[in-house]
Design a protein around this motif. Structure first.
Motif, PDB file in Angstrom:
ATOM      1  N   ILE A   1      86.410  -2.953  30.899  1.00 16.08           N
ATOM      2  CA  ILE A   1      87.054  -3.978  31.722  1.00 16.08           C
ATOM      3  C   ILE A   1      87.533  -3.191  33.013  1.00 16.08           C
ATOM      4  CG2 ILE A   1      89.085  -5.560  31.685  1.00 16.08           C
ATOM      5  CD1 ILE A   1      88.844  -5.663  28.666  1.00 16.08           C
ATOM      6  N   THR A   2      87.349  -3.462  34.153  1.00 20.86           N
ATOM      7  CA  THR A   2      87.593  -2.928  35.441  1.00 20.86           C
ATOM      8  C   THR A   2      88.119  -3.985  36.385  1.00 20.86           C
ATOM      9  OG1 THR A   2      85.440  -3.175  36.393  1.00 20.86           O
ATOM     10  CG2 THR A   2      85.573  -1.295  34.972  1.00 20.86           C
ATOM     11  N   ALA A   3      88.970  -3.370  37.246  1.00 23.62           N
ATOM     12  CA  ALA A   3      89.334  -4.281  38.249  1.00 23.62           C
ATOM     13  C   ALA A   3      88.505  -4.810  39.408  1.00 23.62           C
ATOM     14  CB  ALA A   3      90.416  -3.532  38.986  1.00 23.62           C
ATOM     15  N   GLU A   4      87.345  -3.808  39.307  1.00 28.43           N
ATOM     16  CA  GLU A   4      86.415  -4.149  40.335  1.00 28.43           C
ATOM     17  C   GLU A   4      85.591  -5.564  39.790  1.00 28.43           C
ATOM     18  OE1 GLU A   4      87.613  -0.529  41.072  1.00 28.43           O
ATOM     19  OE2 GLU A   4      86.560  -1.250  39.254  1.00 28.43           O
ATOM     20  N   GLU A   5      85.225  -5.535  38.463  1.00 27.41           N
ATOM     21  CA  GLU A   5      84.668  -6.719  38.024  1.00 27.41           C
ATOM     22  C   GLU A   5      85.827  -7.911  37.790  1.00 27.41           C
ATOM     23  OE1 GLU A   5      81.747  -7.858  34.073  1.00 27.41           O
ATOM     24  OE2 GLU A   5      82.734  -6.137  34.307  1.00 27.41           O
TER      25      GLU A   5
ATOM     26  N   GLY B   1      93.550  -5.925  38.676  1.00 31.54           N
ATOM     27  CA  GLY B   1      94.502  -5.209  39.692  1.00 31.54           C
ATOM     28  C   GLY B   1      95.447  -6.148  40.268  1.00 31.54           C
ATOM     29  N   HIS B   2      95.290  -7.312  40.501  1.00 33.86           N
ATOM     30  CA  HIS B   2      96.386  -8.050  41.007  1.00 33.86           C
ATOM     31  C   HIS B   2      97.678  -8.178  40.237  1.00 33.86           C
ATOM     32  CE1 HIS B   2      98.482 -11.301  43.099  1.00 33.86           C
ATOM     33  NE2 HIS B   2      98.349 -12.011  42.142  1.00 33.86           N
ATOM     34  N   MET B   3      97.225  -8.350  38.853  1.00 35.46           N
ATOM     35  CA  MET B   3      98.353  -8.406  37.832  1.00 35.46           C
ATOM     36  C   MET B   3      99.314  -7.117  37.534  1.00 35.46           C
ATOM     37  SD  MET B   3      98.906 -11.115  36.200  1.00 35.46           S
ATOM     38  CE  MET B   3      99.569 -10.957  34.606  1.00 35.46           C
ATOM     39  N   ALA B   4      98.453  -6.003  37.464  1.00 38.49           N
ATOM     40  CA  ALA B   4      98.922  -4.746  37.571  1.00 38.49           C
ATOM     41  C   ALA B   4      99.786  -4.473  38.611  1.00 38.49           C
ATOM     42  CB  ALA B   4      97.825  -3.683  37.636  1.00 38.49           C
TER      43      ALA B   4
ATOM     44  N   LYS C   1     103.987  -4.013  38.296  1.00 42.49           N
ATOM     45  CA  LYS C   1     104.216  -2.418  38.892  1.00 42.49           C
ATOM     46  C   LYS C   1     103.988  -1.476  37.993  1.00 42.49           C
ATOM     47  CE  LYS C   1     107.863  -4.162  41.892  1.00 42.49           C
ATOM     48  NZ  LYS C   1     109.485  -4.362  42.177  1.00 42.49           N
ATOM     49  N   ILE C   2     102.608  -1.650  37.346  1.00 42.72           N
ATOM     50  CA  ILE C   2     102.130  -0.669  36.467  1.00 42.72           C
ATOM     51  C   ILE C   2     100.839  -0.410  36.917  1.00 42.72           C
ATOM     52  CG2 ILE C   2     103.257  -1.439  34.447  1.00 42.72           C
ATOM     53  CD1 ILE C   2     100.911  -2.960  33.251  1.00 42.72           C
ATOM     54  N   ASN C   3     100.148   0.631  36.277  1.00 46.65           N
ATOM     55  CA  ASN C   3      98.760   1.034  36.792  1.00 46.65           C
ATOM     56  C   ASN C   3      97.668   0.333  36.000  1.00 46.65           C
ATOM     57  OD1 ASN C   3      98.135   2.555  34.373  1.00 46.65           O
ATOM     58  ND2 ASN C   3      99.499   4.166  34.813  1.00 46.65           N
ATOM     59  N   VAL C   4      96.658   0.276  36.818  1.00 45.38           N
ATOM     60  CA  VAL C   4      95.550  -0.517  36.212  1.00 45.38           C
ATOM     61  C   VAL C   4      95.175  -0.091  34.779  1.00 45.38           C
ATOM     62  CG1 VAL C   4      93.187  -1.198  36.809  1.00 45.38           C
ATOM     63  CG2 VAL C   4      94.741  -1.048  38.627  1.00 45.38           C
ATOM     64  N   SER C   5      95.003   1.212  34.510  1.00 45.78           N
ATOM     65  CA  SER C   5      94.696   1.686  33.144  1.00 45.78           C
ATOM     66  C   SER C   5      95.670   0.985  32.193  1.00 45.78           C
ATOM     67  CB  SER C   5      94.528   3.063  33.169  1.00 45.78           C
ATOM     68  OG  SER C   5      95.687   3.621  33.501  1.00 45.78           O
ATOM     69  N   SER C   6      96.929   0.988  32.349  1.00 43.47           N
ATOM     70  CA  SER C   6      97.778   0.530  31.463  1.00 43.47           C
ATOM     71  C   SER C   6      97.552  -1.219  31.164  1.00 43.47           C
ATOM     72  CB  SER C   6      99.163   0.688  31.799  1.00 43.47           C
ATOM     73  OG  SER C   6      99.538   2.023  31.980  1.00 43.47           O
ATOM     74  N   LEU C   7      97.286  -1.924  32.290  1.00 42.10           N
ATOM     75  CA  LEU C   7      97.005  -2.992  32.208  1.00 42.10           C
ATOM     76  C   LEU C   7      95.968  -3.563  31.131  1.00 42.10           C
ATOM     77  CD1 LEU C   7      98.211  -5.847  33.207  1.00 42.10           C
ATOM     78  CD2 LEU C   7      96.334  -6.219  34.378  1.00 42.10           C
ATOM     79  N   VAL C   8      94.843  -2.613  31.486  1.00 37.30           N
ATOM     80  CA  VAL C   8      93.400  -2.678  30.693  1.00 37.30           C
ATOM     81  C   VAL C   8      93.766  -2.420  29.203  1.00 37.30           C
ATOM     82  CG1 VAL C   8      91.174  -1.504  30.295  1.00 37.30           C
ATOM     83  CG2 VAL C   8      91.987  -2.252  32.822  1.00 37.30           C
ATOM     84  N   GLU C   9      94.536  -1.379  28.950  1.00 34.75           N
ATOM     85  CA  GLU C   9      95.094  -1.297  27.460  1.00 34.75           C
ATOM     86  C   GLU C   9      95.606  -2.551  26.928  1.00 34.75           C
ATOM     87  OE1 GLU C   9      93.887   1.182  25.687  1.00 34.75           O
ATOM     88  OE2 GLU C   9      92.785   1.667  27.547  1.00 34.75           O
ATOM     89  N   ASN C  10      96.601  -3.210  27.667  1.00 32.05           N
ATOM     90  CA  ASN C  10      97.224  -4.388  27.400  1.00 32.05           C
ATOM     91  C   ASN C  10      96.163  -5.296  26.918  1.00 32.05           C
ATOM     92  OD1 ASN C  10      99.432  -3.128  27.706  1.00 32.05           O
ATOM     93  ND2 ASN C  10     100.070  -4.275  29.364  1.00 32.05           N
ATOM     94  N   VAL C  11      94.983  -5.633  27.804  1.00 32.42           N
ATOM     95  CA  VAL C  11      93.949  -6.632  27.768  1.00 32.42           C
ATOM     96  C   VAL C  11      93.262  -6.335  26.333  1.00 32.42           C
ATOM     97  CG1 VAL C  11      92.015  -7.634  28.626  1.00 32.42           C
ATOM     98  CG2 VAL C  11      94.168  -7.153  30.246  1.00 32.42           C
ATOM     99  N   ARG C  12      92.849  -5.146  26.294  1.00 33.73           N
ATOM    100  CA  ARG C  12      92.225  -4.527  24.947  1.00 33.73           C
ATOM    101  C   ARG C  12      93.079  -4.840  23.637  1.00 33.73           C
ATOM    102  NH1 ARG C  12      90.156   0.627  27.744  1.00 33.73           N
ATOM    103  NH2 ARG C  12      88.353   0.284  28.352  1.00 33.73           N
ATOM    104  N   THR C  13      94.360  -4.577  23.768  1.00 35.62           N
ATOM    105  CA  THR C  13      95.286  -4.911  22.655  1.00 35.62           C
ATOM    106  C   THR C  13      94.989  -6.466  22.343  1.00 35.62           C
ATOM    107  OG1 THR C  13      96.737  -3.145  23.211  1.00 35.62           O
ATOM    108  CG2 THR C  13      97.491  -4.984  21.716  1.00 35.62           C
ATOM    109  N   VAL C  14      95.055  -7.335  23.355  1.00 39.82           N
ATOM    110  CA  VAL C  14      95.022  -8.941  23.401  1.00 39.82           C
ATOM    111  C   VAL C  14      93.696  -9.299  22.616  1.00 39.82           C
ATOM    112  CG1 VAL C  14      94.501 -10.944  24.444  1.00 39.82           C
ATOM    113  CG2 VAL C  14      96.444  -9.306  25.109  1.00 39.82           C
ATOM    114  N   ILE C  15      92.692  -8.634  22.955  1.00 43.71           N
ATOM    115  CA  ILE C  15      91.343  -8.830  22.489  1.00 43.71           C
ATOM    116  C   ILE C  15      91.242  -8.333  20.906  1.00 43.71           C
ATOM    117  CG2 ILE C  15      88.863  -8.134  22.530  1.00 43.71           C
ATOM    118  CD1 ILE C  15      89.143  -8.062  25.703  1.00 43.71           C
TER     119      ILE C  15
END
Length: 401
Positions: free
Chosen positions: A289-293, A298-301, A305-319
């Motif tokens: 999952i990338t901010a480019e795709e 990126g907007h939510m991160a 006020k967190i980095n993109v990699s942290s938000l991606v980990e949150n998304v993976r947790t949701v999944i």
């Protein structure tokens, strides 16, 4: 629970029940159909709001809505006969399979993070839609009234109307065949650029309507978000499409949306029941999952006020974790209870590219919610108080872990 179950004499599956034939296509008002005026409307608004749609995670889905697709109802009806309500999965000889949040993300692009309760949208500071627009006779009426305008820029009423049609006609697809009031607050919020967990909301709706189709007057209510099943079936079982595809294919939503199937209802059931236990479940998506795709990442991160990699980990947790999915598509006249469905990816880990393990359906609730919700879990209905308590949890703890 042991699998396969499709050979058991049980009424859990429609396959083992006598049911009335499916309604004719003309009676399915809720299936999303193409509309030339809708495409004109999108082309005009895209000049002003295209970048906002990308940040909201709506751009891919809006593109999907412009395609006049053909629905293979025999394909959907055949598959739904193997759907089991207790586990929200298709029961197959190769093991249970279900639509996952990863499937929804890759096939629609819709966000999995953000407010996911339509009934709890705070409307105090949102633009209003005047009452004269509240009861349109059809989607076509709304679309025609706005698509022919030549304004230099859209006004708030137009943006609300656009989002209202988008989420009703093309996403949740209520059986009324027109925009409905239970989604108006959500449309108002989307009209000003807010990000909502529409992917999570959509999967809850899909599970709900799949269960309605097998439980309440079987096959008489094949409607709502079930339009998604066709794309999902083609992505996992390319043999069902015409012409047949290779198992190794990884197909985009653009390809999947055009495919058709020549299988009959009996043919679909026969194919899915013959899948050998030794067959490895084809995983058409990746957990990459990338901010480019997905620009909404990126907007939510940035907004949190967190980095993109942290938000991606949150998304993976949701999944990856079991949780509740609230289906809020109920009448605005009754906001006291809220139907929910269980999401349990532990039943089908190979669909997520993970090694199979012992399936688990345990949901570890926060201690503050456990006692309050005990009575509601068996009925699959939350009270408004429970839903408010649930909304206060972190996005990746919506009752899940």
């Amino acid at each position: 629970m042991l699998f396969p179950l499709s050979t058991l004499e049980s009424d859990v599956l429609l396959l083992n029940r006598a049911v009335a034939p499916l309604f004719e296509f003309a009676k399915f008002k809720s299936l999303p159909r193409g509309d030339a005026n809708w495409n004109i409307w999108i082309d005009r608004l895209k000049k002003f709001d295209g970048d906002i749609w990308r940040k909201q995670g709506l751009y891919q889905f809006i593109q999907m809505s412009t395609i006049d697709r053909t629905f293979n109802l025999d394909l959907i009806e055949g598959a739904i006969r193997l759907w089991a309500l207790p586990c929200n999965s298709f029961i197959l000889p190769c093991g249970p399979m279900s639509v996952t949040l990863l499937d929804v993300l890759h096939l629609t692009g819709l966000p999995l993070i953000g407010n996911e309760f339509a009934s709890l949208v705070d409307t105090q500071e949102l633009p209003q839609l005047p009452e004269q627009y509240w009861n349109p006779s059809s989607y076509s009426q709304v679309i025609r009234s706005w698509s022919t305008l030549k304004r230099t820029s859209p006004i708030s009423e137009e943006r609300i109307s656009f989002m209202w049609v988008l989420i009703c006609k093309y996403l949740f697809c209520p059986s009324s065949g027109k925009p409905t009031m239970e989604y108006l607050a959500l449309a108002r919020s989307l009209s000003v650029g807010h990000v909502h967990g529409l992917g999570v909301m959509f999967l809850g709706s899909l599970y709900h309507w799949s269960n309605v189709a097998v439980n309440d007057a079987p096959l008489s209510k094949l409607s709502g978000a079930m339009w998604f099943l066709q794309m999902w079936l083609f992505s996992y079982f390319p043999e069902l499409k015409f012409p047949p595809g290779l198992l190794s294919e990884r197909l985009s939503w653009r390809e999947l949306i055009y495919f058709q199937s020549h299988f009959t209802i009996a043919g679909v059931c026969s194919f899915m029941r013959s899948l050998p236990f030794s067959r490895a479940v084809h995983c058409p998506h990746f957990l990459t999952i990338t901010a480019e795709e997905y620009p909404w990442v990126g907007h939510m991160a940035a907004s949190k006020k967190i980095n993109v990699s942290s938000l991606v980990e949150n998304v993976r947790t949701v999944i990856l974790h079991p949780r509740f999915l609230v289906h809020d598509g109920t009448s605005p006249r009754d906001q006291s209870t809220h139907v929910f469905e269980f999401y349990n990816p532990a039943l089908n880990p190979s669909q997520l590219g993970l090694c199979p393990t012992v399936s688990s359906s345990a949901l570890y609730l926060p201690r503050s919610l456990n006692d309050m919700m005990k009575a509601e879990l068996s009925q699959r209905i939350f009270t408004s108080l429970s839903l408010i308590e649930l909304s206060d949890q972190e996005e990746y703890f919506k009752t899940p872990l």
